[in-house]
Motif scaffolding. Structure first.
Motif, PDB file in Angstrom:
ATOM      1  N   UNK A 275     100.529  46.756  16.701  1.00  0.00           N
ATOM      2  CA  UNK A 275      99.964  48.097  16.865  1.00  0.00           C
ATOM      3  C   UNK A 275      98.809  48.070  17.860  1.00  0.00           C
ATOM      4  N   UNK A 276      98.634  49.201  18.523  1.00  0.00           N
ATOM      5  CA  UNK A 276      97.488  49.426  19.402  1.00  0.00           C
ATOM      6  C   UNK A 276      96.965  50.830  19.119  1.00  0.00           C
ATOM      7  N   UNK A 277      95.636  50.971  19.088  1.00  0.00           N
ATOM      8  CA  UNK A 277      95.017  52.257  18.797  1.00  0.00           C
ATOM      9  C   UNK A 277      94.037  52.597  19.918  1.00  0.00           C
ATOM     10  N   UNK A 278      94.120  53.822  20.409  1.00  0.00           N
ATOM     11  CA  UNK A 278      93.192  54.320  21.428  1.00  0.00           C
ATOM     12  C   UNK A 278      92.657  55.669  20.976  1.00  0.00           C
ATOM     13  N   UNK A 279      91.673  56.162  21.679  1.00  0.00           N
ATOM     14  CA  UNK A 279      91.076  57.447  21.332  1.00  0.00           C
ATOM     15  C   UNK A 279      91.218  58.452  22.450  1.00  0.00           C
ATOM     16  N   UNK A 280      91.287  59.708  22.071  1.00  0.00           N
ATOM     17  CA  UNK A 280      91.290  60.825  23.011  1.00  0.00           C
ATOM     18  C   UNK A 280      90.213  61.802  22.569  1.00  0.00           C
ATOM     19  N   UNK A 281      89.428  62.275  23.516  1.00  0.00           N
ATOM     20  CA  UNK A 281      88.356  63.226  23.199  1.00  0.00           C
ATOM     21  C   UNK A 281      88.890  64.650  23.288  1.00  0.00           C
ATOM     22  N   UNK A 282      88.738  65.394  22.212  1.00  0.00           N
ATOM     23  CA  UNK A 282      89.163  66.787  22.167  1.00  0.00           C
ATOM     24  C   UNK A 282      87.934  67.685  22.129  1.00  0.00           C
ATOM     25  N   UNK A 283      87.883  68.642  23.022  1.00  0.00           N
ATOM     26  CA  UNK A 283      86.752  69.572  23.048  1.00  0.00           C
ATOM     27  C   UNK A 283      86.636  70.290  21.706  1.00  0.00           C
ATOM     28  N   UNK A 284      85.436  70.317  21.184  1.00  0.00           N
ATOM     29  CA  UNK A 284      85.179  70.990  19.922  1.00  0.00           C
ATOM     30  C   UNK A 284      85.464  70.151  18.702  1.00  0.00           C
ATOM     31  N   UNK A 285      86.083  68.981  18.905  1.00  0.00           N
ATOM     32  CA  UNK A 285      86.408  68.135  17.765  1.00  0.00           C
ATOM     33  C   UNK A 285      85.862  66.718  17.921  1.00  0.00           C
ATOM     34  N   UNK A 286      85.794  66.243  19.146  1.00  0.00           N
ATOM     35  CA  UNK A 286      85.350  64.865  19.384  1.00  0.00           C
ATOM     36  C   UNK A 286      86.532  63.920  19.507  1.00  0.00           C
TER      37      UNK A 286
END
Length: 519
Positions: free
Chosen positions: A425-436
């Motif tokens: 598994x690999x995990x990355x992040x995405x920034x969502x406006x208003x949510x982080x």
């Protein structure tokens, strides 16, 4: 501490094995003195830069020791680079001389060099090498005397350049020599030991293990193009005692076939493919080798820190470790305030010592940004201190800020791989406006695959709610790129894929970007 690591010891001791060639320390020393005469004849003087665009071999090391003798900076270029990438390195270094092979990997290095010479103001000479496994310039008389000093800039290593064009981390002759001796000592390298050097010398891990072997009186078995079966055969043929690489590389060698690796005594790996525990267990069960994790980068050398080989398999597999010398210091600080953190608290790893680069070559702005006001190097790595050791967690830009909590993606990855339906598994992040930040996971299925709803339910039952990925997406394999220190998973590509899965047109940065790179 003089860099001339060939000066001491028996001149008849073997220094290099390359194909059918065997080269002694005395032969390498003499050849380097002849190369120094060539460079001097071309007008190269102390402080000048010489670019070396060559595969591993006798000539590569011949030129390194020649540069040390003259007080000249050697600038290695990856043989995988093409014209524009090589031009960037040469222009950055302001190299006066470029040395290229006539033939290698079906690429016209000579033609590329001539084009750069014609279009660039600084490059004055392009020197062709007909064969790179032995030596060149045998007709030259040895250059008399030794002009090099410990403080001379001797060698550069190219940074990964994932957020911009690569930079050149430059190290001094004295720093390289000191680190070579320390790495040899900590890895129990002795005279007549044998190191398999299957990583390219232009990369910091390949370079450090080869120079440490020579500093210890050991010999290097060079393998310019890595193939697992060829590596395993060389271990058997030359009775290799030391072998370092990436986790994927070691895993391939351990599964290469019917070869004896019984002489292999010490090894360590950089974990890029999530295979650390597997190679540790395989090497121990099959050959009694106690592999360990390691830590390093272009700016502070490979094998800056290593795990204790006497530890259990879990401890040995943790990335990071204890510095290889008491001269190398570390601290973990709050990335925002700069306050030094107590043990077990996550923050930025910072380093100080002889192993730290002199700076980024001809890039004073980036150099200034890479250091704190009190002179510590900012690694950009998320870590925590644990007594006299540290544990590397992730690049800070790869860490996730989920609902206000700083989360290491490896924690989520490890939990997912405990499910019988997940191989890796690999995990990355995405920034969502208003949510982080939100987490997105990618999984390679096992022989009994699980659906996304099943895996989401598994996460909700087993980890904190803020750590549960927004999506868990199956892939056949993770996007990868082969670099000088092994194969790395491309997190930036995964971020793009994650953003598309959430309906975004492009990836928005999941973490704070930093202004320097690690290799």
């Amino acid at each position: 501490m003089a860099f001339d690591l060939l000066e001491s010891g028996d001149a008849d001791l073997v220094a290099l094995h390359h194909g059918a060639r065997t080269i002694t320390r005395g032969e390498l020393r003499l050849a380097s003195q002849r190369a120094a005469s060539l460079l001097h004849e071309l007008g190269v003087r102390r402080g000048d830069a010489v670019a070396v665009w060559l595969p591993d071999g006798g000539v590569w090391l011949q030129l390194l020791f020649a540069a040390a003798q003259l007080g000249v900076l050697m600038v290695p270029i990856s043989t995988r680079f093409k014209l524009q990438e090589a031009r960037h390195v040469i222009d950055t270094a302001k190299a006066r001389v470029l040395i290229v092979p006539q033939r290698f990997l079906d690429f016209d290095y000579t033609g590329a060099g001539r084009e750069m010479q014609a279009n660039g103001a600084g490059l004055q000479h392009v020197v062709e090498v007909s064969q790179f496994d032995g030596f060149e310039w045998n007709a030259y008389e040895p250059y008399p005397g030794w002009e090099g000093r410990d403080t001379d800039l001797l060698c550069t290593f190219t940074t990964s350049g994932t957020t911009g064009r690569p930079k050149l981390a430059v190290h001094t002759a004295g720093g390289i020599a000191r680190h070579a001796c320390n790495v040899g000592r900590i890895n129990d390298m002795h005279m007549r030991d044998v190191a398999l050097c299957a990583l390219p010398l232009y990369g910091v891990l390949g370079f450090v293990q080869a120079i440490a072997a020579l500093a210890s009186g050991a010999s290097c078995v060079l393998l310019p193009v890595f193939k697992a079966e060829a590596a395993a055969a060389l271990i058997e043929q030359y009775r290799v005692t030391h072998f370092f690489g990436s986790d994927a590389m070691l895993d391939m060698v351990l599964h290469a076939g019917d070869f004896s690796l019984a002489t292999w005594r010490r090894g360590a790996f950089a974990e890029y493919a999530g295979l650390g525990q597997r190679v540790i267990e395989k090497a121990w069960s099959m050959w009694g080798v106690r592999l360990t994790g390691l830590y390093g980068m272009s700016e502070c050398f490979a094998m800056t820190a290593l795990r204790d080989p006497a530890g259990d398999s879990h401890q040995r597999g943790l990335p990071g470790g204890s510095p290889v010398s008491p001269e190398i210091l570390f601290r973990v600080v709050d990335p925002v305030t700069g306050a030094v953190l107590p043990d077990r608290q996550h923050g930025e790893l910072q380093l100080s010592g002889y192993n730290i680069m002199a700076g980024y070559l001809n890039n004073p702005a980036a150099t200034t940004q890479a250091f704190t006001a009190d002179g510590w190097f900012r690694t950009g790595d998320l870590a925590y201190a644990d007594g006299g050791a540290f544990c590397y967690l992730a690049r800070i830009r790869d860490s996730l800020r989920l609902r206000g909590y700083l989360v290491d993606p490896v924690e989520i990855e490890t939990f997912l791989t405990q499910h019988p339906g997940v191989e890796s598994a690999q995990v990355v992040g995405v920034h969502l406006d208003g949510e982080g930040d939100v987490a997105v996971a990618f999984v390679c299925h096992s022989n009994t695959p699980a659906t996304e709803p099943e895996l989401l339910a598994y996460c909700k039952q087993g980890i904190a709610g803020f750590k549960v990925p927004r999506r868990i997406l199956p892939v056949d394999s993770f996007p990868q790129q082969e670099g000088p220190n092994g194969v790395k998973i491309l997190k930036n590509v995964l971020r793009e894929m994650a953003a598309q899965s959430l309906g975004l047109a492009q990836t928005l940065s999941a973490t704070r970007e930093i202004n320097h790179e690690a290799s």
